[in-house]
Structure formats: structure tokens, C-alpha cells
Design a protein around this motif. Structure first.
Motif, short mmCIF file in Angstrom:
data_model
loop_
_atom_site.label_atom_id
_atom_site.label_comp_id
_atom_site.label_asym_id
_atom_site.label_seq_id
_atom_site.Cartn_x
_atom_site.Cartn_y
_atom_site.Cartn_z
N PRO A 1 -54.96 28.30 59.41
CA PRO A 1 -54.30 28.77 58.19
C PRO A 1 -55.17 29.77 57.43
N TYR A 2 -54.49 30.58 56.64
CA TYR A 2 -55.21 31.52 55.77
C TYR A 2 -55.71 30.74 54.55
N ILE A 3 -57.02 30.53 54.49
CA ILE A 3 -57.62 29.78 53.39
C ILE A 3 -58.84 30.53 52.87
N PRO A 4 -59.21 30.33 51.61
CA PRO A 4 -60.44 30.94 51.10
C PRO A 4 -61.63 30.50 51.95
N GLY A 5 -62.44 31.43 52.35
CA GLY A 5 -63.59 31.11 53.18
C GLY A 5 -63.30 31.01 54.65
N GLY A 6 -62.01 31.11 55.04
CA GLY A 6 -61.63 31.03 56.45
C GLY A 6 -61.82 32.36 57.16
N VAL A 7 -61.55 32.35 58.45
CA VAL A 7 -61.83 33.53 59.28
C VAL A 7 -61.04 34.75 58.81
N TYR A 8 -59.80 34.58 58.40
CA TYR A 8 -58.99 35.73 58.03
C TYR A 8 -59.39 36.30 56.68
N ALA A 9 -59.88 35.46 55.80
CA ALA A 9 -60.33 35.93 54.49
C ALA A 9 -61.70 36.60 54.57
N VAL B 1 -55.11 46.09 62.44
CA VAL B 1 -54.75 44.66 62.41
C VAL B 1 -54.22 44.30 61.03
N THR B 2 -53.04 43.69 61.01
CA THR B 2 -52.47 43.16 59.78
C THR B 2 -52.38 41.66 59.87
N VAL B 3 -52.96 40.97 58.90
CA VAL B 3 -52.87 39.51 58.82
C VAL B 3 -52.02 39.15 57.61
N PHE B 4 -50.95 38.41 57.82
CA PHE B 4 -50.15 37.95 56.70
C PHE B 4 -50.92 36.86 55.95
N THR B 5 -50.87 36.91 54.64
CA THR B 5 -51.78 36.08 53.84
C THR B 5 -51.08 35.11 52.89
N GLU B 6 -49.75 35.17 52.81
CA GLU B 6 -49.04 34.36 51.83
C GLU B 6 -47.96 33.52 52.49
N GLN B 7 -47.59 32.41 51.83
CA GLN B 7 -46.51 31.57 52.34
C GLN B 7 -45.14 32.20 52.11
N THR B 8 -45.07 33.15 51.23
CA THR B 8 -43.81 33.87 51.02
C THR B 8 -43.73 35.03 51.99
N LEU B 9 -42.51 35.51 52.22
CA LEU B 9 -42.28 36.56 53.20
C LEU B 9 -42.90 37.88 52.75
N GLN B 10 -43.64 38.52 53.68
CA GLN B 10 -44.23 39.83 53.43
C GLN B 10 -43.68 40.82 54.45
N LYS B 11 -43.71 42.09 54.06
CA LYS B 11 -43.10 43.13 54.90
C LYS B 11 -44.07 44.28 55.12
N ILE B 12 -44.15 44.75 56.37
CA ILE B 12 -44.93 45.93 56.73
C ILE B 12 -43.97 46.94 57.35
N THR B 13 -44.02 48.15 56.85
CA THR B 13 -43.11 49.20 57.33
C THR B 13 -43.79 50.05 58.40
N LEU B 14 -43.08 50.24 59.52
CA LEU B 14 -43.55 51.11 60.59
C LEU B 14 -42.55 52.26 60.72
N ASP B 15 -42.78 53.32 59.95
CA ASP B 15 -41.83 54.42 59.92
C ASP B 15 -41.69 55.12 61.27
N GLU B 16 -42.81 55.29 61.97
CA GLU B 16 -42.75 55.98 63.25
C GLU B 16 -41.93 55.20 64.27
N GLU B 17 -41.91 53.90 64.12
CA GLU B 17 -41.17 53.05 65.05
C GLU B 17 -39.78 52.70 64.55
N ASN B 18 -39.43 53.15 63.35
CA ASN B 18 -38.15 52.82 62.72
C ASN B 18 -37.96 51.30 62.65
N ALA B 19 -39.05 50.62 62.24
CA ALA B 19 -39.02 49.16 62.25
C ALA B 19 -39.77 48.60 61.05
#
Length: 375
Positions: free
Chosen positions: A91-99, A107-125
Motif C-alpha cells: 500500500p501507499y503509506i508514509p515512509g513506504g517504497v512509493y512515498a 512512472v506514475t504511482v497512484f497515491t489516493e484511495q479516491t479515483l485519479q486520472k492521468i491524461t495521455l493525449d498522444e494515445e487518445n486515452a
């Protein structure tokens, strides 16, 4: 069209605490190798996106050597954008590997329990994801993607459990996936691949783990190589499963009824696989079934006779072959012993039958003056 790879449950830096130091090192290196094979596939196929649906690591605080293997792999495939959703093991926790770790600009790591969005314009996704922020998640986040162009692809990465609503690991249902409206949901958490399925216009799938770690994870392990397209608001998916594990766990059953020695049992096993591939290496569990003489129990010589290398495990599910109808009519101790056990042997549940069979085998061996150490 968007080409991508979907993997999950790599469990890098698993402890393998029950194994010897040498086997522990071997199994850790197999996990590293499966990850590096995936990186090689990404580079060879020139894939722009990799979805890692949770439990990349087996712990939120993996060893420096494990972190370096992953960092180096991401850096070698810098033309690919990696998306990681932390799972219940990492899990993403303070002091953990992802933090604490900079895995690189790709590399994109999602960090929250709520939904997050990353836009890839070149891929239309658009790539959506969320993170476990502790070891459990009894209530999943609201899966509500933004309204976008109807031809824009929307992908969700989710470490989640579709096996039941009572799960403590982000329970979802097919209805949830259908109503969310994503074109593809890349799932992690279940270690056996379930294929990519379609419900209404939505695709979803479990890739399973990247490399098996024990006999609970049988068969080929790897990742899905996917092509997602969307036209006039309708998506379509092409996919191929790519085996990436350097070794696989295999379990196979053979009936050795009538065999009275390891040599005879080995011949029966080899006959059963005549004309087909018998696993001669790797991680093999051989389940022996059938009825055998009461004084024969499969022994360690069987592995050598079968010429099996690597890890080999025998599960003996044979039953001793007794003439119970004749034995129960005998006067004296043997007959009384058989009569006492007969109800359990004939009418007991599976555990009672198993215990009664063991008692019968040991008891008659002792009464016949045999050596109990041979059983």
C-alpha cells in the motif's frame, strides 16, 4: 489504437521464509527474472503503456536490491509509461517504497484511495487508478470517470476482488464494472489468470501473477499484451497472453493401483505420460492415487527413477488394498480391529476415512510383525 501490457501481483521481494537460504535466493531471483522478461517484451514490442495492477512488491518496505531491480527495469524501458496502483501487500503509506522512491519520469504511482486520472493525449486515452493506503479496503472508491469525447479510450487499473462482496480487498462486481463505463478494467489481486471478458461494452480481466511462487499458483504465469481500439463510441479489444515466468508449478495425478514398489510406480507414471510431455524439471507435484498393497508406500527413490530435476514433491493419496470382507470375519484381534474401523472406512467423511485408513495400515502392519518405519 492503444497497445499496452497488463500485469499484476509480481510480489517482488517475497520473503519465502519457509525455504532454505539457497532456495530463498533462487525464488527471489525468479521473481526478478520474470520482471526483467516483461521489460524485454516491452522494449521488443515498443509498447507505450504498462499497467501494473497492484502488489508490484510483496511489502511496502522492500529491500534496496529489489527496489534497484525495479528502478533499473523502468529506466531501461524509458519509452514506456508505467502506471502502478499500490495493492494490499504494497500500500501507499508514509515512509513506504512509493512515498520514498523516485522511480523515474516515465512512472506514475497512484497515491489516493479516491479515483485519479492521468491524461495521455498522444494515445487518445485516459488512465484511471487508485491506491490501497493500508492493508485492506472494505469499501471501493466511487468509479465515476470524467465525461469525455466518446471516442476517447478510458482505462481503469484496479487492485480489487470480484470474488465476493464480503471481501476486505476492494470488493467489486461485474455490475460495478459495467456501470462505471470504462473501456477496459485491468484487474489485480487474484493470482490465477481469468482471461479477458466482456460485459456489455466493457472489457475486464485478471492477468494473474507474473511468476508462480508455490503450488497454489499452478501453470503458466505472465501478462496480457493488449490492443484497444474505439470508434464511434464502441471499443474493441484484442489480446494475447504472454508467459513470462522462468519456471512454472505443475501438478499431475497418476493412478498406481496394484504397484508394490517404487520401480513399478515409476513405470506406471511414465506409461501414463507416454507420447506426451512429462515435466522433467521445475516445480513438480506428483499426486499418486489408487489402491496399493498395505506394505508399500511411495518413497524418495521414485524421483530418481523418474529422472526429475528441480523441486519434486510427492503427494500420496493412495489407499491400502485390503480384503476387508475376509478380514472382518477373522476371529481374534485382527478381525475385531477391522470391525471397529469398518464403519468409518465405509461411511465416514473424507477426514474420518483418511484417519481410519492410516490407522488400519499401521495397525495391521504392527499385528503382522512388520516394521512401522517402512510405512
Amino acid at each position: 489504437m492503444l497497445r499496452f501490457i497488463h500485469c499484476a501481483d509480481l510480489h517482488i521481494d517475497s520473503a519465502f521464509a519457509k525455504l532454505s537460504p539457497a532456495r530463498r535466493k533462487e525464488k527471489r531471483e525468479q521473481l526478478f527474472e520474470s520482471f526483467n522478461r516483461m521489460i524485454d517484451l516491452i522494449r521488443r514490442e515498443n509498447l507505450p503503456v504498462c499497467l501494473i495492477a497492484g502488489d508490484l512488491f510483496d511489502t511496502p518496505n522492500p529491500s534496496p536490491s529489489a527496489i534497484e531491480v525495479v528502478r533499473s527495469g523502468f529506466a531501461c524501458a524509458d519509452g514506456c509509461h508505467f502506471f502502478i496502483t499500490p495493492g494490499n501487500h504494497d500500500p501507499y503509506i508514509p515512509g513506504g517504497v512509493y512515498a520514498q522512491t523516485d522511480f523515474g519520469a516515465n512512472v506514475t504511482v497512484f497515491t489516493e484511495q479516491t479515483l485519479q486520472k492521468i491524461t495521455l493525449d498522444e494515445e487518445n486515452a485516459d488512465i484511471y487508478g487508485f491506491a490501497f493506503t493500508q492493508k485492506s479496503m472494505e469499501t471501493p472508491p466511487a468509479l465515476v470517470p470524467d465525461e469525455t469525447d466518446s471516442d476517447r479510450m478510458r482505462i481503469l487499473i484496479a487492485h480489487a476482488d470480484l470474488s465476493g462482496k464480503d471481501s476486505a480487498y476492494c470488493p467489486l462486481t461485474e455490475k460495478d464494472i459495467l456501470e462505471a463505463g470504462f473501456d477496459y478494467t485491468a484487474l489485480g489481486h487474484l493470482h490465477n489468470k481469468a482471461g479477458i471478458r466482456q460485459i456489455g461494452p466493457a472489457y475486464y480481466g485478471y492477468a494473474g501473477c507474473l511468476c508462480g511462487r508455490d503450488f497454489g499458483e499452478l501453470g503458466e504465469k505472465g501478462a496480457f499484451l493488449c490492443e484497444l481500439t474505439k470508434q464511434a463510441g464502441v471499443s474493441s479489444m484484442q489480446h494475447t497472453f504472454v508467459p513470462l515466468a522462468p519456471v512454472q508449478y505443475v501438478e499431475t495425478a497418476v493412478d498406481i493401483t496394484g504397484c508394490a514398489s517404487d520401480g513399478a510406480a515409476a513405470d506406471r507414471v511414465l506409461q501414463a505420460f507416454a507420447g506426451s510431455a512429462f515435466p522433467l524439471g521445475g516445480e513438480v507435484r506428483l499426486v499418486l492415487t489408487g489402491e496399493t498393497p498395505p506394505d508399500y508406500v511411495p518413497g524418495s527413490a521414485l524421483a530418481a527413477l523418474l529422472r526429475i530435476e528441480g523441486t519434486f514433491e510427492i503427494i500420496d493419496r493412495t489407499r491400502p488394498l485390503y480384503q476387508l470382507e475376509a478380514l472382518k470375519e477373522e476371529p481374534g484381534l485382527r478381525g475385531e480391529f477391522v470391525r471397529l474401523l469398518l464403519p468409518l472406512l465405509q461411511e465416514g467423511d473424507s477426514e474420518e476415512k483418511k484417519q481410519a485408513e492410516l490407522a488400519l495400515r499401521f495397525g495391521l502392519q504392527a499385528m503382522n510383525g512388520g516394521d512401522l518405519h517402512e510405512i
